[in-house]
Design a protein around this motif. Structure first.
Motif, PDB file in Angstrom:
ATOM      1  N   ASN A   1       0.755  -0.656  -0.023  1.00 35.65           N
ATOM      2  CA  ASN A   1       0.520   0.299  -0.100  1.00 35.65           C
ATOM      3  C   ASN A   1       0.969   1.185   0.114  1.00 35.65           C
ATOM      4  OD1 ASN A   1      -1.756   2.407   0.165  1.00 35.65           O
ATOM      5  ND2 ASN A   1      -3.139   0.701   1.780  1.00 35.65           N
TER       6      ASN A   1
ATOM      7  N   GLN B   1       4.281   0.566   1.784  1.00 31.30           N
ATOM      8  CA  GLN B   1       3.955  -0.266   2.943  1.00 31.30           C
ATOM      9  C   GLN B   1       4.057  -1.555   2.472  1.00 31.30           C
ATOM     10  OE1 GLN B   1       1.216   1.105   6.018  1.00 31.30           O
ATOM     11  NE2 GLN B   1       2.219   1.995   6.658  1.00 31.30           N
TER      12      GLN B   1
ATOM     13  N   CYS C   1       2.848  -4.903   2.578  1.00 33.09           N
ATOM     14  CA  CYS C   1       1.435  -5.792   2.829  1.00 33.09           C
ATOM     15  C   CYS C   1       2.181  -7.203   3.068  1.00 33.09           C
ATOM     16  CB  CYS C   1       0.151  -5.613   1.833  1.00 33.09           C
ATOM     17  SG  CYS C   1      -0.034  -4.010   1.972  1.00 33.09           S
TER      18      CYS C   1
ATOM     19  N   THR D   1      -9.951 -11.274   5.410  1.00 30.49           N
ATOM     20  CA  THR D   1      -9.657 -10.074   6.028  1.00 30.49           C
ATOM     21  C   THR D   1      -8.833  -8.729   4.987  1.00 30.49           C
ATOM     22  OG1 THR D   1      -7.451 -10.900   6.919  1.00 30.49           O
ATOM     23  CG2 THR D   1      -9.778 -10.501   8.456  1.00 30.49           C
TER      24      THR D   1
ATOM     25  N   GLU E   1      -9.077  -6.335   2.777  1.00 34.67           N
ATOM     26  CA  GLU E   1      -8.653  -4.950   3.454  1.00 34.67           C
ATOM     27  C   GLU E   1      -7.933  -4.882   5.006  1.00 34.67           C
ATOM     28  OE1 GLU E   1     -11.963  -6.650   2.705  1.00 34.67           O
ATOM     29  OE2 GLU E   1     -12.243  -5.744   0.345  1.00 34.67           O
ATOM     30  N   GLN E   2      -8.089  -5.244   5.584  1.00 41.36           N
ATOM     31  CA  GLN E   2      -7.019  -4.788   6.014  1.00 41.36           C
ATOM     32  C   GLN E   2      -5.854  -5.117   6.257  1.00 41.36           C
ATOM     33  OE1 GLN E   2      -9.661  -6.634   7.244  1.00 41.36           O
ATOM     34  NE2 GLN E   2     -11.333  -5.905   8.369  1.00 41.36           N
TER      35      GLN E   2
ATOM     36  N   LYS F   1      -4.776  -2.910   4.512  1.00 42.55           N
ATOM     37  CA  LYS F   1      -4.553  -1.644   4.880  1.00 42.55           C
ATOM     38  C   LYS F   1      -4.917  -0.763   4.031  1.00 42.55           C
ATOM     39  CE  LYS F   1       1.070  -2.194   5.542  1.00 42.55           C
ATOM     40  NZ  LYS F   1       0.582  -3.524   6.643  1.00 42.55           N
TER      41      LYS F   1
END
Length: 92
Positions: A65, A68, A70, A84, A86-87, A90
């Motif tokens: 992202n 960052q 992932c 999960t 989307e989590q 991020k």
């Protein structure tokens, strides 16, 4: 754009090809926008991917992202199983 998918269009590995296709299919099915970055264009992009991932032997697909990290295919797949994504990316 936030999500970046490092992939390659040049590989002899069926595993890498199928993993990349699976990640793209899932991102598309969830209407998650992403930027494809083809590391086969130049070694500097492969080195950039590995540097950002913190793994000198990282192979595509790798997800970020922005800058960052992932995770890789296995981590993405686990997030899909756990619902999960989307989590993981991020986004939530």
């Amino acid at each position: 754009m936030g999500i970046k998918l490092y992939y390659t269009t040049v590989t002899a590995s069926r595993t890498v090809k199928s993993q990349q296709a699976e990640v793209i299919r899932i991102l598309d099915s969830k209407s998650i926008q992403y930027e494809l970055i083809d590391i086969s264009v130049g070694g500097e992009l492969r080195d950039e991917m590995r540097s950002k991932a913190g793994n000198s032997e990282a192979v595509p697909p790798q997800l970020f992202n922005e800058d960052q990290y992932c995770g890789n295919y296995e981590m993405f797949s686990a997030a899909v199983e756990a619902n999960t994504v989307e989590q993981f990316l991020k986004l939530a």
